[in-house]
Design an enzyme around this catalytic site. Structure first.
Site, short mmCIF file in Angstrom:
data_model
loop_
_atom_site.label_atom_id
_atom_site.label_comp_id
_atom_site.label_asym_id
_atom_site.label_seq_id
_atom_site.Cartn_x
_atom_site.Cartn_y
_atom_site.Cartn_z
N HIS A 1 3.20 14.55 1.18
CA HIS A 1 2.68 15.87 0.81
C HIS A 1 3.84 16.84 1.07
O HIS A 1 4.51 16.72 2.11
CB HIS A 1 1.50 16.29 1.70
N HIS B 1 1.40 5.45 -1.80
CA HIS B 1 0.99 6.56 -2.66
C HIS B 1 2.24 7.09 -3.35
O HIS B 1 3.10 7.67 -2.68
CB HIS B 1 0.34 7.67 -1.83
N LEU B 2 2.31 6.88 -4.65
CA LEU B 2 3.49 7.36 -5.39
C LEU B 2 3.23 8.71 -6.05
O LEU B 2 4.16 9.31 -6.59
CB LEU B 2 3.91 6.34 -6.45
N ARG B 3 1.98 9.18 -6.02
CA ARG B 3 1.63 10.49 -6.60
C ARG B 3 1.90 10.52 -8.10
O ARG B 3 2.07 9.51 -8.74
CB ARG B 3 2.35 11.63 -5.88
N ASN C 1 -5.54 7.20 -5.97
CA ASN C 1 -6.24 8.46 -5.62
C ASN C 1 -5.49 9.68 -6.16
O ASN C 1 -5.13 10.59 -5.43
CB ASN C 1 -6.49 8.56 -4.11
N HIS D 1 -4.24 -0.35 6.17
CA HIS D 1 -3.70 0.49 7.26
C HIS D 1 -4.57 0.44 8.52
O HIS D 1 -5.12 1.44 8.95
CB HIS D 1 -3.49 1.93 6.80
N HIS E 1 -10.36 1.30 2.35
CA HIS E 1 -10.10 2.32 3.37
C HIS E 1 -11.29 2.22 4.32
O HIS E 1 -12.38 2.68 4.00
CB HIS E 1 -9.99 3.71 2.74
N HIS F 1 0.87 -1.21 0.00
CA HIS F 1 0.00 0.00 0.00
C HIS F 1 0.89 1.24 0.00
O HIS F 1 1.49 1.58 1.02
CB HIS F 1 -0.89 0.01 1.25
N LEU G 1 -4.58 9.54 7.91
CA LEU G 1 -5.89 8.90 8.05
C LEU G 1 -5.80 7.43 7.67
O LEU G 1 -5.19 7.14 6.64
CB LEU G 1 -6.92 9.61 7.16
N LYS H 1 -9.57 -0.39 -5.32
CA LYS H 1 -9.52 0.32 -4.05
C LYS H 1 -10.84 1.01 -3.78
O LYS H 1 -11.36 1.74 -4.62
CB LYS H 1 -8.39 1.36 -4.10
N ASP I 1 1.57 2.70 3.53
CA ASP I 1 0.74 3.88 3.36
C ASP I 1 1.58 5.15 3.33
O ASP I 1 1.14 6.21 3.80
CB ASP I 1 -0.36 3.98 4.42
N ALA J 1 -3.51 15.09 5.16
CA ALA J 1 -3.27 13.85 5.89
C ALA J 1 -2.27 13.01 5.12
O ALA J 1 -2.40 12.84 3.91
CB ALA J 1 -4.57 13.07 6.04
O1 DOR Z 1 -3.15 9.82 5.52
C1 DOR Z 1 -3.57 9.47 4.43
N1 DOR Z 1 -3.08 10.02 3.30
N2 DOR Z 1 -4.54 8.58 4.37
C2 DOR Z 1 -5.16 8.27 3.22
O2 DOR Z 1 -6.05 7.47 3.25
C3 DOR Z 1 -4.76 8.94 1.96
C4 DOR Z 1 -3.41 9.46 2.04
C5 DOR Z 1 -3.09 10.42 0.92
O3 DOR Z 1 -3.35 10.09 -0.24
O4 DOR Z 1 -2.55 11.49 1.21
ZN ZN Z 2 -3.25 5.12 1.66
#
Ligand code: DOR
Ligand code: ZN
Length: 352
Positions: A255, A19-21, A45, A178, A140, A17, A223, A103, A251, A267
């Site tokens: 940011h 997030h590579l953006r 996402n 998570h 989630h 899990h 989150l 997802k 996870d 988050a």
């Molecule tokens: O903390 C989080 N950041 N929880 C998530 O479910 C999404 C993630 C994000 O994409 O920034």
């Molecule tokens: Zn996530």
């Protein structure tokens, strides 16, 4: 407790899990994940989210193009479920090996989830398709009901939505992502072989006090939000239990610092640069270093029905100092400022 070994050799782990953006941020953060992990389940996402096979293929190309030369890293893509997504698109993407899973974000649960699912009851045809295909559904697990206390949203989701969903679709292969509560750990442990959970490094190390230690700490905000100490301890127990339905998923959710340290901060905790070091510390603290490899490198691929990595990594018992801030270059050569998890701390294991 006996002295820790001088080094630790592990099958290369995977991140189930992350997030590579995209765009500049992808370029800045990808190398951190690729240096540690063989494969990763990449969250969809983005803005706009990945809802089609074509969008996933294009995203995969952008990830591969951003990889450092010689990297053997493989991204495994996911489809973002909406109220109107066509099950046939998921079936095609899974059949063609483009989507490894899908997802489910409850609408408005977290970052870029506005287009998520507003009512699980509307998706029964889709769940039947997933059940038939054996395509994993990654969840989630938080209710978005503003009446529900934020610290209870995961436990309430399990009661209101997950338990009934699994009852209606007993063949559905689900990963509760998570997890942050004793309730989630107990629910997964007590359920069938079709339900697994990922556990992040940060939820093994912090409880909710970390958000307020000496002031407001945006770097500790993610989150689902960290819970009380009793929950952290339950997650540690689950992670080291040897139950193959608990496995690694960072996870890591970067940011830029300015977006975290803002009036309405985002988050997400960026833990990719020292992820395996962070897990190793938690397992060592629990006297369970001998269980780390199964959690990090074996249980995930087994659940997903994928081969284990053949390559190995070495963790050396040498302390590594985690910088307070990282300045990582984006595609344009500009530095993006990010605060890594464990910022300013010394960790006892170093990835060789
Ligand atoms: O903390 C989080 N950041 N929880 C998530 O479910 C999404 C993630 C994000 O994409 O920034
Ligand atoms: Zn996530």
């Amino acid at each position: 407790m006996s002295a820790p070994p001088a080094q630790l050799s592990l099958r290369r782990p995977d991140d189930w899990h992350v997030h590579l953006r995209d765009g500049a941020l992808l370029q800045a953060v990808l190398a951190s994940t690729a240096a540690q992990f063989g494969r990763a389940i990449v969250m969809p996402n983005l803005s706009p989210p990945i809802t089609t096979v074509a969008a996933a293929l294009a995203y995969r190309q952008r990830i591969l193009a951003a990889l450092p030369d010689g990297s053997g890293f493989t991204p495994l893509l996911t489809a973002y479920l909406t109220d109107t997504i066509d099950p046939a698109e998921l079936e095609r993407g899974f059949g063609e090996g483009v989507f490894a899973a899908c997802k489910l974000y409850p609408a408005n649960a977290t970052t870029n989830s506005a287009a998520g699912v507003s009512d699980l009851a509307n998706l029964s045809a889709l769940f039947e398709t997933l059940e038939r295909l054996g395509m994993p559904l990654l969840i989630h697990g938080e209710v978005t009901d503003a009446e529900i206390d934020i610290f209870d949203r995961e436990a309430v989701f399990i009661e209101r939505h997950l338990e009934p969903l699994l009852r209606r679709h007993p063949g559905l292969k689900v990963v509760l992502e998570h997890i942050t509560t004793a309730e989630a750990a107990a629910f997964v442990a007590a359920s069938s072989a079709n339900l697994a959970a990922t556990i992040t490094p940060h939820h093994l190390h912090i409880n909710r006090n970390a958000l307020f230690r000496g002031g407001l700490r945006p770097d500790m905000y993610c989150l689902p939000v960290a819970k009380r100490e009793q929950h952290r301890l339950a997650l540690r127990a689950a992670a080291i239990s040897g139950n193959p339905r608990f496995f690694l998923g960072t996870d890591s959710a970067p940011h830029p610092r300015h977006a975290k340290e803002a009036a309405c901060g985002c988050a997400g905790i960026f833990n990719a640069p020292y992820a395996i070091e962070s897990y190793a510390l938690a397992f060592e603290q629990e006297g369970a270093l001998d269980r780390l490899e199964a959690f990090a490198s074996e249980f995930g691929p087994r659940f997903y029905g994928l081969p284990l990595n053949e390559e190995r990594i070495t963790l050396v018992r040498e302390s590594v100092s985690v910088p307070a801030r990282l300045h990582l270059n984006d595609a344009a050569g500009e530095a993006v400022e990010l605060v890594p998890f464990h910022a300013g701390e010394l960790l006892p294991w170093r990835l060789a």
